[in-house]
Motif scaffolding. Structure first.
Motif, mmCIF file in Angstrom:
data_model
loop_
_atom_site.group_PDB
_atom_site.id
_atom_site.type_symbol
_atom_site.label_atom_id
_atom_site.label_comp_id
_atom_site.label_asym_id
_atom_site.label_seq_id
_atom_site.Cartn_x
_atom_site.Cartn_y
_atom_site.Cartn_z
ATOM 1 N N MET A 94 0.842 -1.196 0.000
ATOM 2 C CA MET A 94 0.000 0.000 0.000
ATOM 3 C C MET A 94 0.874 1.243 0.000
ATOM 4 O O MET A 94 1.849 1.328 0.736
ATOM 5 C CB MET A 94 -0.907 0.015 1.234
ATOM 6 N N ASN A 95 0.529 2.192 -0.832
ATOM 7 C CA ASN A 95 1.261 3.455 -0.895
ATOM 8 C C ASN A 95 0.597 4.443 0.061
ATOM 9 O O ASN A 95 -0.480 4.956 -0.219
ATOM 10 C CB ASN A 95 1.243 3.992 -2.329
ATOM 11 N N GLN A 96 1.241 4.710 1.178
ATOM 12 C CA GLN A 96 0.638 5.595 2.176
ATOM 13 C C GLN A 96 0.537 7.031 1.668
ATOM 14 O O GLN A 96 -0.390 7.764 2.035
ATOM 15 C CB GLN A 96 1.442 5.540 3.472
ATOM 16 N N GLY A 97 1.466 7.440 0.797
ATOM 17 C CA GLY A 97 1.383 8.780 0.229
ATOM 18 C C GLY A 97 0.136 8.960 -0.604
ATOM 19 O O GLY A 97 -0.580 9.962 -0.483
ATOM 20 N N ASN A 98 -0.164 7.980 -1.472
ATOM 21 C CA ASN A 98 -1.373 8.062 -2.293
ATOM 22 C C ASN A 98 -2.633 7.928 -1.455
ATOM 23 O O ASN A 98 -3.665 8.531 -1.759
ATOM 24 C CB ASN A 98 -1.345 6.989 -3.376
ATOM 25 N N THR A 99 -2.547 7.118 -0.388
ATOM 26 C CA THR A 99 -3.694 7.011 0.514
ATOM 27 C C THR A 99 -4.004 8.362 1.138
ATOM 28 O O THR A 99 -5.163 8.809 1.163
ATOM 29 C CB THR A 99 -3.418 5.980 1.616
ATOM 30 N N ALA A 100 -2.973 9.021 1.638
ATOM 31 C CA ALA A 100 -3.165 10.347 2.226
ATOM 32 C C ALA A 100 -3.680 11.329 1.187
ATOM 33 O O ALA A 100 -4.563 12.152 1.462
ATOM 34 C CB ALA A 100 -1.843 10.842 2.821
ATOM 35 N N PHE A 101 -3.147 11.233 -0.024
ATOM 36 C CA PHE A 101 -3.570 12.121 -1.110
ATOM 37 C C PHE A 101 -5.064 11.981 -1.376
ATOM 38 O O PHE A 101 -5.802 12.972 -1.430
ATOM 39 C CB PHE A 101 -2.772 11.784 -2.366
ATOM 40 N N VAL A 102 -5.544 10.743 -1.520
ATOM 41 C CA VAL A 102 -6.954 10.510 -1.838
ATOM 42 C C VAL A 102 -7.849 10.989 -0.694
ATOM 43 O O VAL A 102 -8.894 11.613 -0.924
ATOM 44 C CB VAL A 102 -7.200 9.020 -2.141
ATOM 45 N N LEU A 103 -7.464 10.718 0.541
ATOM 46 C CA LEU A 103 -8.287 11.129 1.685
ATOM 47 C C LEU A 103 -8.348 12.651 1.805
ATOM 48 O O LEU A 103 -9.410 13.223 2.100
ATOM 49 C CB LEU A 103 -7.741 10.508 2.970
ATOM 50 N N ILE A 104 -7.223 13.316 1.582
ATOM 51 C CA ILE A 104 -7.217 14.786 1.643
ATOM 52 C C ILE A 104 -8.047 15.364 0.508
ATOM 53 O O ILE A 104 -8.818 16.319 0.702
ATOM 54 C CB ILE A 104 -5.777 15.321 1.598
ATOM 55 N N MET A 105 -7.915 14.800 -0.686
ATOM 56 C CA MET A 105 -8.714 15.284 -1.813
ATOM 57 C C MET A 105 -10.208 15.091 -1.548
ATOM 58 O O MET A 105 -11.034 15.933 -1.901
ATOM 59 C CB MET A 105 -8.310 14.554 -3.096
ATOM 60 N N ALA A 106 -10.560 13.966 -0.917
ATOM 61 C CA ALA A 106 -11.971 13.723 -0.582
ATOM 62 C C ALA A 106 -12.488 14.793 0.374
ATOM 63 O O ALA A 106 -13.622 15.278 0.234
ATOM 64 C CB ALA A 106 -12.126 12.331 0.029
ATOM 65 N N ALA A 107 -11.669 15.169 1.346
ATOM 66 C CA ALA A 107 -12.075 16.211 2.294
ATOM 67 C C ALA A 107 -12.261 17.544 1.583
ATOM 68 O O ALA A 107 -13.193 18.312 1.890
ATOM 69 C CB ALA A 107 -11.040 16.333 3.406
ATOM 70 N N LEU A 108 -11.395 17.839 0.610
ATOM 71 C CA LEU A 108 -11.534 19.084 -0.153
ATOM 72 C C LEU A 108 -12.841 19.102 -0.930
ATOM 73 O O LEU A 108 -13.538 20.118 -0.976
ATOM 74 C CB LEU A 108 -10.355 19.246 -1.114
ATOM 75 N N VAL A 109 -13.175 17.978 -1.547
ATOM 76 C CA VAL A 109 -14.408 17.935 -2.328
ATOM 77 C C VAL A 109 -15.635 18.044 -1.422
ATOM 78 O O VAL A 109 -16.616 18.715 -1.765
ATOM 79 C CB VAL A 109 -14.474 16.652 -3.177
ATOM 80 N N LEU A 110 -15.594 17.416 -0.254
ATOM 81 C CA LEU A 110 -16.706 17.556 0.683
ATOM 82 C C LEU A 110 -16.882 19.016 1.094
ATOM 83 O O LEU A 110 -18.011 19.509 1.234
ATOM 84 C CB LEU A 110 -16.473 16.693 1.920
ATOM 85 N N PHE A 111 -15.776 19.729 1.267
ATOM 86 C CA PHE A 111 -15.819 21.143 1.650
ATOM 87 C C PHE A 111 -16.495 21.992 0.571
ATOM 88 O O PHE A 111 -17.004 23.075 0.848
ATOM 89 C CB PHE A 111 -14.397 21.634 1.909
ATOM 90 N N MET A 112 -16.517 21.496 -0.653
ATOM 91 C CA MET A 112 -17.158 22.238 -1.732
ATOM 92 C C MET A 112 -18.657 22.425 -1.502
ATOM 93 O O MET A 112 -19.225 23.441 -1.920
ATOM 94 C CB MET A 112 -16.940 21.524 -3.064
ATOM 95 N N THR A 113 -19.316 21.460 -0.876
ATOM 96 C CA THR A 113 -20.765 21.585 -0.707
ATOM 97 C C THR A 113 -21.146 22.690 0.268
ATOM 98 O O THR A 113 -22.063 23.472 -0.025
ATOM 99 C CB THR A 113 -21.381 20.228 -0.312
ATOM 100 N N PRO A 114 -20.489 22.856 1.430
ATOM 101 C CA PRO A 114 -20.730 24.080 2.216
ATOM 102 C C PRO A 114 -20.372 25.340 1.429
ATOM 103 O O PRO A 114 -21.030 26.378 1.571
ATOM 104 C CB PRO A 114 -19.815 23.894 3.430
ATOM 105 N N GLY A 115 -19.326 25.256 0.584
ATOM 106 C CA GLY A 115 -19.003 26.398 -0.266
ATOM 107 C C GLY A 115 -20.131 26.715 -1.218
ATOM 108 O O GLY A 115 -20.475 27.888 -1.440
ATOM 109 N N LEU A 116 -20.727 25.665 -1.786
ATOM 110 C CA LEU A 116 -21.878 25.861 -2.661
ATOM 111 C C LEU A 116 -23.032 26.481 -1.890
ATOM 112 O O LEU A 116 -23.765 27.330 -2.422
ATOM 113 C CB LEU A 116 -22.308 24.517 -3.248
ATOM 114 N N ALA A 117 -23.199 26.095 -0.634
ATOM 115 C CA ALA A 117 -24.263 26.672 0.190
ATOM 116 C C ALA A 117 -24.073 28.182 0.345
ATOM 117 O O ALA A 117 -25.042 28.953 0.248
ATOM 118 C CB ALA A 117 -24.285 25.994 1.566
ATOM 119 N N PHE A 118 -22.856 28.626 0.572
ATOM 120 C CA PHE A 118 -22.585 30.069 0.651
ATOM 121 C C PHE A 118 -22.804 30.746 -0.705
ATOM 122 O O PHE A 118 -23.386 31.827 -0.783
ATOM 123 C CB PHE A 118 -21.149 30.313 1.120
ATOM 124 N N PHE A 119 -22.317 30.103 -1.765
ATOM 125 C CA PHE A 119 -22.451 30.668 -3.111
ATOM 126 C C PHE A 119 -23.924 30.854 -3.468
ATOM 127 O O PHE A 119 -24.351 31.943 -3.873
ATOM 128 C CB PHE A 119 -21.766 29.736 -4.111
#
Length: 422
Positions: free
Chosen positions: A1-26
């Motif tokens: 398992m590549n821990q770097g890619n694991t961290a990358f995917v999890l962080i990217m998922a958190a960024l995308v989830l943050f988009m929906t509250p951003g959409l709420a403000f928009f």
């Protein structure tokens, strides 16, 4: 398992989830002050509902693998409940024993894709702002996600199994599955619910432009996860997607402001925010298949087209409150078709063939029609049974107070009616 890619995917998922509250403000800043809570709640409602559905069966539908015992391809999560009674049973086992491409746990991928489902549903809400009942919206969201988004995600994102993917269509991060899908559904619901009271050009002005800019900024920030994260690895393709996610919306801001200045004599903050989102929409399917130069051109062109497209609702007579059609449907189509001309190696200018353009156009048309028809049918049935639209009297009184019993801005003490600060 590549821990770097694991961290990358999890962080990217958190960024995308943050988009929906951003959409709420928009979206919240674009509506009138009496509707801001209703508007933002529709996004937060999508987070709650779609997350649960994704765990129960959404992932199982969207990433089904046909094989022995699969009676209806792509619907196993609904009709074939696994031993864990959850649609993630197999994904859970895979995460304990193996990984996708030996790069990261399967559940990391499950989480990343969940955030796509959430924001796709939330995007639709902008088309029916100021006039939709929250309870009916939640019922619609659950049904539409089940019969429309989850199957379309299977077509587009299920590598090796989805028919759109297997056809050779380029859609790296969801121009069809997210933006055309949501935009077509938004158009259908706008037709079902009808026009707002006093609908006319210039009659409904955004009540809070700073909210709009804040929301656009959060969306842009999260969109780096949306596009670069779709690679699933911190590599050169993710880097290309990242640069295009910077360049295209930046060019779109300039393009939208230029059109505004030429048309209306003023470049506005709402225009800047709308331009940024338009560029982000257009680059979504293309971010890993264009050189940054073509990404800049796409951003500028998409902004010019969509800036004019948002006025179509007044000419055609449908009330798409926050321009989901003009930005997401039209922008998604522009970005999808752009690849037919300028995609590296396969686009017309590189290959001399219209084959890629034909594939892109077919995918865009099928998703548009599929989503529009289903959304219209679901919305029409809900309107006739539960009631989807609030009454004209309730709309004038303020949907926040009528539906949620709250006010977005309380400027006095509710008991003694004394203005705050006195």
């Amino acid at each position: 398992m590549n821990q770097g890619n694991t961290a990358f995917v999890l962080i990217m998922a958190a960024l995308v989830l943050f988009m929906t509250p951003g959409l709420a403000f928009f979206y919240g800043g674009l509506v009138k002050a009496k509707s801001v809570i209703s508007m933002m709640m529709m996004s937060f409602g999508a987070i709650g509902l779609v997350s649960v559905l994704w765990v129960l069966y959404g992932y199982a539908i969207s990433f089904a693998v046909p094989g022995p015992g699969s009676h209806i391809v792509g619907i196993q999560g609904v009709f074939e409940i696994d031993t864990n009674l959850l649609g993630l049973g197999q994904a859970f086992e895979q995460s304990q024993a193996s990984t996708i491409h030996a790069a990261y746990p399967t559940l990391a991928f499950v989480g990343f894709q969940a955030t796509f489902a959430i924001i796709t549903v939330a995007l639709i809400s902008g088309a029916i702002a100021d006039r939709a009942r929250f309870g009916t919206w939640m019922v619609f969201s659950g049904i539409w996600a089940t019969v429309c988004y989850f199957p379309v995600a299977d077509w587009v994102f299920n590598l090796g199994h989805g028919w759109i993917n297997n056809l050779g269509v380029i859609d790296f991060a969801g121009g069809t599955a997210v933006h055309i899908d949501a935009g077509a559904a938004g158009l259908a619901l706008a037709l079902v619910l009808g026009k707002r009271v006093g609908f006319a050009k210039g009659a409904h002005k955004p009540h809070n432009p700073p909210f709009v800019l804040l929301g656009a900024g959060i969306l842009w920030f999260g969109w780096f996860g949306f596009n670069a994260g779709s690679e699933g690895a911190a590599d050169g393709i993710a880097s290309l997607a990242w640069i295009n996610t910077l360049a295209a919306p930046a060019a779109a801001v300039l393009g939208w402001l230029l059109v505004e200045k030429l048309k209306d004599g003023k470049a506005t903050s709402i225009g800047a925010a709308s331009g940024a989102v338009t560029g982000l929409v257009a680059i979504t399917p293309a971010c890993a298949a264009l050189t940054p130069g073509w990404g800049v051109v796409l951003g500028f062109v998409s902004a010019v087209i969509c800036c004019f497209a948002i006025d179509w609702k007044y000419r055609l007579g449908f009330d798409d409150s926050l321009d989901v059609v003009g930005v997401h449907l039209v922008g998604g189509i522009v970005g999808t078709l752009w690849l037919g001309f300028f995609a590296n190696k396969t686009g017309l200018i590189y290959s001399g063939s219209f084959a890629q353009l034909g594939k892109q156009a077919l995918a865009a048309a099928v998703v548009l029609v599929y989503s529009f028809v289903l959304a219209f049918i679901i919305g029409w049935i809900l309107q006739k049974t539960m009631g989807f639209r609030i009454t004209s009297e309730e709309e004038v009184a303020g949907i926040d107070a009528v539906v949620h019993g709250e006010e977005g801005y309380v400027l006095y003490d509710q008991e003694d009616r004394t203005p705050i600060g006195v």
